[in-house]
Design a protein around this motif. Structure first.
Motif, PDB file in Angstrom:
ATOM      1  N   ALA A 271      32.682  34.586  20.632  1.00 43.07           N
ATOM      2  CA  ALA A 271      32.423  33.785  20.798  1.00 43.07           C
ATOM      3  C   ALA A 271      31.559  32.938  21.356  1.00 43.07           C
ATOM      4  CB  ALA A 271      33.918  32.560  20.698  1.00 43.07           C
ATOM      5  N   HIS A 272      30.849  31.228  21.017  1.00 48.64           N
ATOM      6  CA  HIS A 272      30.060  31.381  21.909  1.00 48.64           C
ATOM      7  C   HIS A 272      30.538  30.440  22.285  1.00 48.64           C
ATOM      8  CE1 HIS A 272      26.508  33.442  19.739  1.00 48.64           C
ATOM      9  NE2 HIS A 272      26.378  33.509  18.671  1.00 48.64           N
ATOM     10  N   ASP A 273      31.820  29.069  22.069  1.00 47.56           N
ATOM     11  CA  ASP A 273      32.583  28.312  22.536  1.00 47.56           C
ATOM     12  C   ASP A 273      33.873  29.146  23.591  1.00 47.56           C
ATOM     13  OD1 ASP A 273      34.052  26.406  23.442  1.00 47.56           O
ATOM     14  OD2 ASP A 273      34.068  25.496  21.342  1.00 47.56           O
ATOM     15  N   ASN A 274      33.384  29.088  24.846  1.00 47.32           N
ATOM     16  CA  ASN A 274      34.702  29.820  25.430  1.00 47.32           C
ATOM     17  C   ASN A 274      35.453  28.896  26.671  1.00 47.32           C
ATOM     18  OD1 ASN A 274      33.944  33.123  24.922  1.00 47.32           O
ATOM     19  ND2 ASN A 274      32.333  32.109  24.637  1.00 47.32           N
ATOM     20  N   VAL A 275      36.382  28.796  26.798  1.00 43.81           N
ATOM     21  CA  VAL A 275      37.111  28.068  27.567  1.00 43.81           C
ATOM     22  C   VAL A 275      37.782  29.141  28.472  1.00 43.81           C
ATOM     23  CG1 VAL A 275      38.948  26.699  28.438  1.00 43.81           C
ATOM     24  CG2 VAL A 275      37.136  26.133  26.107  1.00 43.81           C
ATOM     25  N   LEU A 276      38.169  29.469  29.615  1.00 42.92           N
ATOM     26  CA  LEU A 276      38.922  30.222  30.458  1.00 42.92           C
ATOM     27  C   LEU A 276      39.106  31.030  30.595  1.00 42.92           C
ATOM     28  CD1 LEU A 276      42.258  28.380  31.384  1.00 42.92           C
ATOM     29  CD2 LEU A 276      40.317  29.438  32.925  1.00 42.92           C
ATOM     30  N   VAL A 277      37.418  32.032  29.652  1.00 47.74           N
ATOM     31  CA  VAL A 277      37.481  33.361  29.558  1.00 47.74           C
ATOM     32  C   VAL A 277      37.038  33.842  30.622  1.00 47.74           C
ATOM     33  CG1 VAL A 277      35.936  34.725  27.949  1.00 47.74           C
ATOM     34  CG2 VAL A 277      37.052  32.743  27.123  1.00 47.74           C
ATOM     35  N   VAL A 278      37.864  35.067  31.037  1.00 46.74           N
ATOM     36  CA  VAL A 278      37.322  35.387  32.317  1.00 46.74           C
ATOM     37  C   VAL A 278      35.784  36.589  32.138  1.00 46.74           C
ATOM     38  CG1 VAL A 278      37.366  37.357  33.515  1.00 46.74           C
ATOM     39  CG2 VAL A 278      38.666  36.536  32.957  1.00 46.74           C
ATOM     40  N   SER A 279      35.483  36.579  30.896  1.00 43.73           N
ATOM     41  CA  SER A 279      33.923  37.622  31.144  1.00 43.73           C
ATOM     42  C   SER A 279      32.677  36.111  30.989  1.00 43.73           C
ATOM     43  CB  SER A 279      33.375  38.427  29.646  1.00 43.73           C
ATOM     44  OG  SER A 279      33.169  37.624  28.197  1.00 43.73           O
ATOM     45  N   ARG A 280      33.142  34.886  31.203  1.00 50.10           N
ATOM     46  CA  ARG A 280      31.857  34.414  31.002  1.00 50.10           C
ATOM     47  C   ARG A 280      32.129  33.458  32.564  1.00 50.10           C
ATOM     48  NH1 ARG A 280      29.994  37.114  28.665  1.00 50.10           N
ATOM     49  NH2 ARG A 280      29.180  37.267  26.400  1.00 50.10           N
ATOM     50  N   MET A 281      32.749  33.693  33.113  1.00 55.99           N
ATOM     51  CA  MET A 281      33.462  32.927  34.820  1.00 55.99           C
ATOM     52  C   MET A 281      32.362  33.493  35.645  1.00 55.99           C
ATOM     53  SD  MET A 281      37.437  32.825  34.954  1.00 55.99           S
ATOM     54  CE  MET A 281      38.879  31.598  33.964  1.00 55.99           C
ATOM     55  N   ARG A 282      31.336  34.558  35.066  1.00 56.39           N
ATOM     56  CA  ARG A 282      30.313  35.373  36.272  1.00 56.39           C
ATOM     57  C   ARG A 282      29.217  34.357  36.856  1.00 56.39           C
ATOM     58  NH1 ARG A 282      26.407  40.030  35.441  1.00 56.39           N
ATOM     59  NH2 ARG A 282      26.058  40.192  37.621  1.00 56.39           N
ATOM     60  N   GLY A 283      28.826  33.698  37.948  1.00 56.09           N
ATOM     61  CA  GLY A 283      28.283  32.749  37.942  1.00 56.09           C
ATOM     62  C   GLY A 283      28.334  31.095  38.401  1.00 56.09           C
ATOM     63  N   ALA A 284      30.125  30.631  38.204  1.00 58.81           N
ATOM     64  CA  ALA A 284      30.465  29.206  37.798  1.00 58.81           C
ATOM     65  C   ALA A 284      30.712  29.124  39.306  1.00 58.81           C
ATOM     66  CB  ALA A 284      31.847  29.339  37.104  1.00 58.81           C
ATOM     67  N   ARG A 285      30.510  28.065  39.518  1.00 60.25           N
ATOM     68  CA  ARG A 285      30.322  27.149  41.194  1.00 60.25           C
ATOM     69  C   ARG A 285      31.182  26.750  41.158  1.00 60.25           C
ATOM     70  NH1 ARG A 285      26.145  23.557  44.150  1.00 60.25           N
ATOM     71  NH2 ARG A 285      27.333  23.121  46.102  1.00 60.25           N
ATOM     72  N   LEU A 286      32.395  26.783  41.828  1.00 61.89           N
ATOM     73  CA  LEU A 286      33.775  26.697  41.787  1.00 61.89           C
ATOM     74  C   LEU A 286      34.226  26.968  40.205  1.00 61.89           C
ATOM     75  CD1 LEU A 286      33.533  23.957  45.087  1.00 61.89           C
ATOM     76  CD2 LEU A 286      34.628  25.956  44.688  1.00 61.89           C
ATOM     77  N   GLY A 287      34.267  27.268  39.603  1.00 60.99           N
ATOM     78  CA  GLY A 287      35.311  27.344  38.149  1.00 60.99           C
ATOM     79  C   GLY A 287      34.457  26.625  37.604  1.00 60.99           C
ATOM     80  N   GLY A 288      33.024  25.834  37.787  1.00 57.80           N
ATOM     81  CA  GLY A 288      33.118  24.386  36.933  1.00 57.80           C
ATOM     82  C   GLY A 288      32.656  24.838  35.875  1.00 57.80           C
TER      83      GLY A 288
END
Length: 673
Positions: A271-288
């Protein structure tokens, strides 16, 4: 269509919020001397008309401008969002005093900030009364945003997959019978079928979701494992590792690749639309980048979640004290940061994921997969079917009922599937039973030393031989707040093994032995280690390589993995009829451990001894941990019986998905494409 009762409810909520906001402004006008509301001679309270106008204008502009401000603040993450949502309301109010005289700008800001806080509290209180009120609030907002695109919604049925993390088939059946899950009971009794399915040897979320969402979980022996070639420890709570697992499977079309949405999962599923997906949390600033910003764009959502998290914190503290006071056994420590991890898993993660799914349903997404992790997290610490755990399950049932109600209001029809990724097995831990961890046992046997209770080694600190309780929920929480960019690197002392634990599955690697060490190499390097392990009462069996093929070793017998020939007593007999097939599959993995340790299982009590400090555990074989469930609409084609492995579940879900949309290019039956 919206019912008359629904319209009345909306109007009542509007007037309650409007009237209470106006009264708050009147009170603040009396307190703050720098602002004077314009009086009127036609009202019993002279400043009431001005307060009503100000409250109405504030509410309308707040609703109109809030999304714009939130886009500007989305990079800061959830920590500052809780502050930003109220400051933004204050900034709006600084320019909205057409019916008041402002002598001191500072007081105008105080009025704005306090009114923003007050209206958020009222909105949150209205929304937190029930999931029905929350649902109506979310649906109204989403319909308002998408009102011009309703005609573009696809009329073919979409697929909504709701995963209840960690809920076993037998536990669910008892919950249905006992009235714990009335929503799921209604589904099963009226429109859906309930069947069990059987996990791979690695009965944990990472292996299951990788197989279900991406079609393959090959080379995944456990929750974490060691790669001898790279000296890297991969772990499913690490965003970078999960991203790598996805990249390894780009040749397989993910379950969610076509107009899909992934919510609260370890992986995207394409999916291209992800919310709270661990594999796409990389590099997020404070989880933004974790998907919080859309949810916290509404202050009522923020307040609703905050109120519920505070309640969950006090609930955990109270229940933990009750377990200690009544000396309920087995139990594990529940202090430290765990109460906050529980609040994250049962409230924040659930609220954010559910709100995202509401939006998906109103938008008409083709396929949505959401993971509700609260039951799994509480089970680890409280037990798989104790009262506080079942109470969490009841709340998840309420969430599912809410989503089903949204399905009924959506423009697009949906087929709803509810499933779990694994079950859990209960019991006192290995450390509680024998006074030492698996890692300590291995080091002692390898060095032929006496037990030294409490001593810790490098591998336990760095490699997680005895992970902290609730590692999956803790991993979700940690990854959503900060995002590590690399996995764990192992730096082994010469000759010392690396020992990792995943429930009652243990992995032992010998970095100083090249390739996959076989029986002879292990015995030469560490005489007596294999004998000591296979005879230990907390060990059910060992999988090791041998010159003529791999072998399963038990305390009183062994099994040839290739032929299935049993010598003496079969150590896999109590693990289920599919145990050998699971072992054979894992034996083919490139990163299978030098020694795979299957923890003991006692069928008379249905208990295991986890290598982690968890009352309810999963990750290996033995008991209900290996038997999750699948609830599907009765009018869909039935899945294979029995249904074995996460990859088979992927093929079933992909087939159901394609019933409406038709197979796409590259999608082949049986390939999981």
């Amino acid at each position: 269509m919206r019912t008359v009762g629904g319209v009345v409810r909306v109007l009542v909520e509007f007037f309650v919020l409007w009237g209470s906001s106006a009264l708050a402004i009147i009170v603040l006008d009396r307190i703050l001397r720098g602002i004077i509301l314009d009086p009127s001679s036609f009202a019993p309270i002279p400043t009431l008309p001005a307060a009503l106008v100000l409250a109405l204008v504030f509410g309308l502009l707040n609703a109109a401008l809030w999304p714009v401000m939130m886009r500007c603040m989305s990079w800061i993450g959830p920590v500052l969002l809780f502050v930003g949502v109220f400051l933004a309301g204050g900034v709006i109010m600084l320019y909205l005093v057409p019916v008041a005289s402002v002598d001191q700008p500072r007081d105008a800001f105080y009025l704005a900030a306090l009114l923003s806080l007050f209206t958020s509290v009222i909105s949150g209180a209205i929304a937190s009364r029930s999931d029905t009120a929350y649902r109506l609030m979310q649906v109204r907002r989403q319909r308002f945003r998408l009102r011009r695109n309703a005609a573009l919604v696809d009329a073919s049925p979409g697929l909504l997959c709701i995963q209840i993390d960690g809920l076993g088939y037998d536990v669910l059946r008892r919950a249905i019978a006992d009235g714990v899950t009335p929503g799921l009971a209604k589904l099963v009794r009226e429109t859906h079928q309930l069947v069990p399915w059987h996990t791979d040897w690695s009965s944990q979320t990472g292996a299951t979701q990788l197989g279900v969402l991406h079609g393959s979980n090959h080379n995944v022996p456990a929750f974490r494992w060691y790669d001898k070639t790279t000296e890297h420890i991969s772990v499913f709570s690490n965003p970078a590792d999960n991203e790598q697992r996805e990249l390894e499977r780009t040749d397989i079309r993910g379950l969610l690749a076509h107009d899909g949405a992934s919510r609260g999962n370890l992986f995207t599923g394409g999916a291209h639309d992800n919310v709270l997906v661990v594999s796409r949390m990389r590099g997020a600033r404070l989880g933004g980048g974790a998907g919080y910003s859309d949810y916290f764009a509404d202050p009522a959502s923020a307040l609703r979640t905050f109120i519920r998290m505070v309640a969950e914190l006090q609930r955990e503290l109270r229940q933990s004290l009750r377990q200690k006071r009544k000396d309920i056994q087995p139990r594990v420590p529940r202090g430290g940061v765990y109460p906050f991890v529980r609040a994250f898993a049962t409230v924040l993660a659930t609220d954010v994921a559910a709100a995202a799914v509401v939006g998906d349903l109103i938008k008409g997404r083709s396929v949505v997969y959401v993971d509700l992790i609260g039951y799994d997290e509480v089970s680890h610490h409280s037990g798989i079917s104790r009262p506080e755990t079942l109470a969490v399950l009841t709340k998840l049932d309420d969430v599912i009922e809410m989503l089903l109600a949204v399905v009924g209001q959506a423009d697009r029809p949906y087929r709803v599937v509810v499933l779990s990724d694994h079950g859990q097995s209960q019991g006192a831990t290995f450390l509680q039973r024998y006074g030492e961890t698996l890692g300590q046992l291995v080091i002692r046997l390898a060095a032929q030393r006496e037990p030294v209770a409490g001593k810790r080694h490098w591998y336990e600190r760095e490699s997680g031989a005895s992970r902290q309780p609730g590692a999956e929920g803790r991993g979700y929480a940690a990854a959503s707040v900060h995002s590590p960019t690399a996995g764990e690197e192992a730096h082994a002392s010469t000759g010392e093994p690396i020992v990792l634990g995943s429930g009652n599955l243990g992995l032992i690697y010998f970095p100083h032995l090249p390739g996959r060490a076989d029986v002879n190499a292990i015995e030469a390097a560490h005489p007596g280690l294999l004998t000591g392990l296979r005879e230990h009462p907390g060990v059910g069996f060992l999988l090791v390589a041998a010159p003529g093929g791999s072998v399963v070793l038990g305390p009183h017998g062994q099994v040839d993995v290739t032929t299935g020939e049993v010598t003496g007593e079969n150590p896999l007999a109590v693990m289920g009829p599919d145990a050998l097939a699971k072992v054979r599959r894992t034996d083919t993995f490139d990163n299978v451990a030098d020694i795979m340790v299957g923890g003991a299982y006692w069928p008379e009590t249905d208990e295991v001894a986890a290598f982690e400090e968890q009352v309810g555990s999963h990750g290996g074989m033995g008991g209900p941990q290996s038997t999750p469930f699948l609830i599907y609409p009765a009018d869909l084609p039935a899945p294979p019986d029995p249904l074995h492995g996460a990859e088979a579940v992927h093929r079933v879900l992909a087939g159901w998905r394609d019933l409406s949309t038709g197979p796409r290019a590259g999608d082949l039956s049986g390939t999981g494409a």
